[in-house]
Design an enzyme around this catalytic site. Structure first.
Site, PDB file in Angstrom:
ATOM      1  N   ASP A  12       3.522   2.195  -4.531  1.00 13.33           N
ATOM      2  CA  ASP A  12       2.280   2.848  -3.399  1.00 13.33           C
ATOM      3  C   ASP A  12       1.410   4.199  -3.891  1.00 13.33           C
ATOM      4  OD1 ASP A  12       4.495   4.946  -4.228  1.00 13.33           O
ATOM      5  OD2 ASP A  12       4.522   4.832  -2.161  1.00 13.33           O
ATOM      6  N   SER A  13       1.561   4.822  -5.765  1.00 15.46           N
ATOM      7  CA  SER A  13       0.538   5.564  -5.410  1.00 15.46           C
ATOM      8  C   SER A  13      -0.969   5.186  -5.456  1.00 15.46           C
ATOM      9  CB  SER A  13       0.658   5.945  -6.892  1.00 15.46           C
ATOM     10  OG  SER A  13       0.782   5.328  -8.213  1.00 15.46           O
ATOM     11  N   ASP A  43       5.709  -2.660  -5.286  1.00 20.93           N
ATOM     12  CA  ASP A  43       6.281  -0.579  -5.165  1.00 20.93           C
ATOM     13  C   ASP A  43       6.805  -0.955  -3.218  1.00 20.93           C
ATOM     14  OD1 ASP A  43       7.737   0.998  -4.931  1.00 20.93           O
ATOM     15  OD2 ASP A  43       5.540   2.576  -5.657  1.00 20.93           O
ATOM     16  N   LYS A 102      10.266  -2.412  -5.858  1.00 24.80           N
ATOM     17  CA  LYS A 102      11.416  -0.859  -5.956  1.00 24.80           C
ATOM     18  C   LYS A 102      11.394  -0.441  -5.072  1.00 24.80           C
ATOM     19  CE  LYS A 102       8.728   2.559  -8.050  1.00 24.80           C
ATOM     20  NZ  LYS A 102       8.672   3.449  -7.036  1.00 24.80           N
ATOM     21  N   GLU A 154      12.646   3.112  -3.520  1.00 24.91           N
ATOM     22  CA  GLU A 154      12.954   4.579  -3.310  1.00 24.91           C
ATOM     23  C   GLU A 154      14.382   5.042  -2.756  1.00 24.91           C
ATOM     24  OE1 GLU A 154      10.717   7.888  -2.644  1.00 24.91           O
ATOM     25  OE2 GLU A 154       8.605   6.749  -3.656  1.00 24.91           O
ATOM     26  N   GLU A 175      11.545   9.194 -12.494  1.00 26.35           N
ATOM     27  CA  GLU A 175      10.840  10.333 -12.111  1.00 26.35           C
ATOM     28  C   GLU A 175      11.045  11.646 -12.015  1.00 26.35           C
ATOM     29  OE1 GLU A 175       8.358   9.500  -9.412  1.00 26.35           O
ATOM     30  OE2 GLU A 175       7.062  10.766  -9.683  1.00 26.35           O
TER      31      GLU A 175
END
Ligand code: KIV
Length: 311
Positions: A57-58, A96, A125, A127, A194
Site C-alpha cells: 500500500d506504499s 497488501d 498482508k 498490519e 518493520e
C-alpha cells in the site's frame, strides 16, 4: 535470466510457494523481497530472480503521490496487483490489504483478501498483531495465506507517534513477540517486521515458527524486503530511510532522458530521417502533384536504403 535450480523445464520458471519459502528457511537461504506495483517492474524483478514481490500500500506514496498510505483504495490496489501478477512468473506475490479493507469485520477481511487472490496474488498482508488476530483467522480459514506486519505499521503511524523505530525496550520486544505468536496462532504463515532493532527481530524469530521477514530489521531474519523505489532511486520525495542501500539513480536518469528529448524536439533534431516512414518512390510524382511536402532527395536516399535494409 532464470535461476537454473529454480526452473521446472526449459524456460519455465517454477513458481515460488509457501513451501518453497519454508524450504529456503530450512536451508538458510534468505529470500529477496521487493515491492512492485506495475507490470514492467514485476517482469524485471522476476527475471532477476527476486523471490517475493509485495504489492504494497506504499503505492499510495510511490505511485499515486499521496502523503501517506491511508488514501489508497481496494480498487486501486487491485489494479496494481493484477499488473504485478501478470508480470511475475516465478516470484511469490503478496497483496497488501489497504486501510479499512480488513479492520471493519471478518467478512470484509475475507472478501477483500479473496479479491487479491482473484487478481492473481499468492497471499495477503495485513498490519497488526493480537488486535487483528480474528481477521487473520477468518482469512486463513478461507484458505488464504496471510502475512502479518508488526513494528512500524504505517496505517497506524498516528497512533505510533509518526514513522518511528519500534521495539526499542525489552517490554516492547516482548509485546512484538506476543503479537507474532498471536498471528501464528491465528494461522498466519509469516510475519514482516518493520523498523525494529536487529536484536528485537532476532529475539522474535527465535520464539516463533513463522517465516520472519524484515524491512529495516537487521540481518537475523528469513529475508529482506525493500521498497523498490528506494533502492532504484525513483521515489519522489525526501524520505531516505537509514536501512536503504541505493543501487541506481533512476530519478536522474529519467530526468536526463526527458530533458534531452525536450531539447531535441525544440531544436528540430527529433524526429530525424531514420524515424520517418518512407513513401514508395513510384508515388512520389503524384505526391508532388498534390503539393504535399516532399522530403529532400538526400534524406529520401537515406530512407530508401533504410527501408531496403528492413525488408
Ligand atoms: O506497503 C508497503 O510497501 C509495506 C512496507 C513498507 C512494509 O507495507
Amino acid at each position: 535470466m532464470t535461476i537454473p535450480s529454480q526452473t521446472a523445464g526449459p524456460g519455465t520458471p517454477k513458481k515460488v510457494t509457501v513451501a518453497t519459502l519454508a524450504s529456503f528457511k530450512a536451508r538458510g537461504r534468505r529470500a529477496a523481497f521487493v515491492t512492485a506495483y506495475d507490470y514492467p517492474t514485476a517482469v524485471f524483478a522476476d527475471r532477476a530472480g527476486v523471490d517475493m514481490l509485495l504489492v504494497g500500500d506504499s503505492a499510495a506514496m510511490t505511485m499515486l503521490g499521496y502523503p501517506n498510505t491511508l488514501g489508497v483504495s481496494m480498487t486501486e490496489m487491485l489494479v496494481f496487483a493484477g499488473a504485478v501478477c501478470r508480470g511475475a512468473k516465478r516470484a511469490f506475490v503478496v497483496g497488501d490489504m489497504p486501510f479499512l479493507s480488513y479492520q471493519p469485520s471478518d467478512e470484509d477481511a475475507v472478501r477483500n483478501a479473496g479479491a487479491f487472490l482473484i487478481a492473481g496474488c499468492d497471499a495477503v498482508k495485513c498490519e497488526g498483531g493480537a488486535r487483528v488476530a480474528s481477521r487473520v483467522r477468518a482469512i486463513s480459514d478461507a484458505g488464504i495465506a496471510v502475512m502479518g506486519h508488526l513494528g512500524l505499521t504505517p496505517q497506524s503511524q498516528a497512533q505510533l507517534g509518526g514513522y518511528r523505530v519500534q521495539g526499542k525496550t525489552l517490554a516492547a520486544v516482548q509485546r512484538l513477540t506476543d503479537d507474532a505468536l498471536a498471528l501464528q496462532e491465528a494461522g498466519a504463515f509469516a510475519v514482516l517486521l518493520e523498523a525494529v532493532p536487529a536484536e528485537a527481530a532476532a529475539y522474535v524469530r527465535e520464539r516463533v515458527e513463522l517465516l520472519v521477514y524484515g524491512i529495516g530489521a537487521g540481518p537475523h531474519v528469513d529475508g529482506q524486503l525493500v521498497i523498490s523505489h528506494d533502492i532504484l532511486g525513483s521515489f519522489v520525495g525526501d524520505i531516505r530511510p537509514r536501512f536503504v542501500r541505493r543501487y541506481a539513480d533512476l530519478d536522474l536518469e529519467v530526468e536526463r532522458a526527458f530533458h534531452q528529448y525536450a531539447d531535441d524536439v525544440r531544436a528540430g533534431r527529433f524526429p530525424a530521417a531514420e524515424h520517418l516512414y518512407p513513401i514508395e518512390p513510384v508515388h512520389e510524382a503524384e505526391i508532388r502533384a498534390a503539393r504535399l511536402p516532399v522530403i529532400p532527395s538526400e534524406a529520401r536516399n537515406e530512407l530508401a536504403s533504410l527501408a531496403h535494409s528492413l525488408v
